[in-house]
Enzyme design. Structure first.
Site, PDB file in Angstrom:
ATOM      1  N   ASP A  73       1.031  -1.012  -0.378  1.00  0.00           N
ATOM      2  CA  ASP A  73       0.268  -0.221   0.066  1.00  0.00           C
ATOM      3  C   ASP A  73       0.563   0.836  -0.309  1.00  0.00           C
ATOM      4  O   ASP A  73       1.948   1.499   0.928  1.00  0.00           O
ATOM      5  CB  ASP A  73      -0.755  -0.095   1.814  1.00  0.00           C
ATOM      6  CG  ASP A  73      -2.294  -0.916   1.116  1.00  0.00           C
ATOM      7  OD1 ASP A  73      -2.284  -1.052  -0.256  1.00  0.00           O
ATOM      8  OD2 ASP A  73      -3.998  -0.533   1.356  1.00  0.00           O
ATOM      9  N   HIS A 108       3.539  -1.746   4.114  1.00  0.00           N
ATOM     10  CA  HIS A 108       3.571  -1.436   3.801  1.00  0.00           C
ATOM     11  C   HIS A 108       5.116  -0.280   3.632  1.00  0.00           C
ATOM     12  O   HIS A 108       5.721  -0.074   4.315  1.00  0.00           O
ATOM     13  CB  HIS A 108       2.998  -0.104   5.056  1.00  0.00           C
ATOM     14  CG  HIS A 108       1.495  -0.287   5.211  1.00  0.00           C
ATOM     15  ND1 HIS A 108       1.098  -1.284   6.093  1.00  0.00           N
ATOM     16  CD2 HIS A 108       0.566   0.147   4.255  1.00  0.00           C
ATOM     17  CE1 HIS A 108       0.259  -1.679   5.554  1.00  0.00           C
ATOM     18  NE2 HIS A 108      -1.104  -0.497   5.590  1.00  0.00           N
TER      19      HIS A 108
END
Length: 250
Positions: A65, A210
Site C-alpha cells: 500500500d 507498507h
C-alpha cells in the site's frame, strides 16, 4: 401540594437522566458497531469484497500500500526481482502523479497496479462526487503509466461504509482487503514482521505490507525473508490477479 410537586419533579428528573444515559449508551454502541462494520475485511454493504480466496493452488498475494516513493520503490522492485516475484502495488494518485518514472518501472517489471484513492483520506463520509473524482484521478495515473489490467480498489485504512461501496458497485469494481497484515505497527522489529507474515499466511491469503516510507525500513528488510519463508512452507507469492484467477469458489 408543594411537596408533592417537588417529589414528582424529582422523580421526573431521575427518569430523564436515566433515559438520557440510556440513549447516550445506545448511541455510542451504535457508533462503535458502525465503525467496526466500516472496517470489516470480508463484508461491505454494496459490491464485491475479497480478503482472501479459496483455492487449491499454493498461492498467496503479496500486496503493498501507498507510494510510489522516490526513495524506496526501486528498492522494493529490486528485492522482488532478486526473488523472481510478481506483486500488487496499491498506489495513491497524488504520489503516482509525483513519481511517474517509478509508476512505469512497476509496470515494466510486470507487477499489478491497484487504486488506493488519490489523497489517502478516509472515505467513509465522502460525497459520491468526491469518491468518483478520487477514483478517476488515480485511474488516470495508472493508465498513464501503461498498465492495461483490471484496476481494483483498496480503501485507505481499510474503511468504507455506504457511499464508497455504492460507487464501487456502480463501477463494477472489486474491493481488495487482506487477511494478513504483519506490519500494521511501523515500530515492529523485522523478525516480528517476518514471523507474523509466515504464521498468518495460508493458501489464498492476501498479505498487506507498507514498505514505501522512511519509517518502514523494517518492512523492507523483512520482505526477502518473508518471500523465502513462504516458499519454504510451499506457498508462492503472486499478484492479486493470479490469485483471483486460481480461486475455486465462483
Amino acid at each position: 401540594m408543594t411537596a408533592g410537586l417537588k417529589r414528582i419533579s424529582g422523580v421526573w428528573t431521575v427518569r430523564t437522566v436515566t433515559l438520557l444515559f440510556l440513549f447516550l449508551g445506545l448511541f455510542l454502541a451504535l457508533l462503535f458497531a458502525v465503525w467496526q462494520l466500516s472496517k470489516a475485511p470480508s463484508f461491505q454493504l454494496f459490491g464485491d469484497v475479497v480478503a482472501r480466496v479459496t483455492t487449491d493452488q499454493p498461492y498467496v498475494a503479496l500486496t503493498f500500500d501507498d507510494g510510489p516513493s522516490k526513495r524506496y520503490t526501486l528498492e522494493v522492485l529490486n528485492t522482488l526481482k532478486v526473488h523472481n516475484v510478481k506483486a500488487t502495488f496499491y498506489v495513491t494518485g497524488r504520489e503516482a502523479e509525483q513519481n511517474p518514472t517509478h509508476m512505469k518501472a512497476i509496470v515494466v517489471a510486470g507487477h499489478d497496479l491497484g487504486n488506493h484513492s488519490y489523497s489517502h483520506h478516509r472515505m467513509v463520509f465522502m460525497s459520491p462526487g468526491r469518491v468518483r473524482r478520487e477514483l478517476a484521478r488515480t485511474d488516470a495515473q495508472i493508465r498513464k503509466a501503461g498498465y492495461a489490467g483490471a484496476i481494483r480498489f483498496r480503501p485507505p485504512y481499510g474503511t468504507r461504509l455506504i457511499t464508497l461501496p455504492w460507487v464501487l458497485k456502480k463501477q463494477n469494481r472489486l474491493t481488495v482487503m487482506w487477511d494478513v497484515a504483519p506490519d500494521a505497527d511501523h515500530r515492529l522489529p523485522t523478525k516480528t514482521i517476518v514471523d507474523a507474515a509466515l504464521q498468518g499466511a495460508s493458501a489464498g491469503s492476501i498479505i498487506l505490507l507498507h514498505p514505501m516510507y522512511a519509517s518502514r525500513q523494517n518492512t523492507r528488510d523483512a520482505l526477502g525473508a518473508i518471500i523465502e519463508g513462504l516458499r519454504k512452507r510451499g506457498l508462492e507469492p503472486v499478484t492479486v490477479s493470479k490469485l483471483l484467477a486460481a480461486r475455486t469458489e465462483r
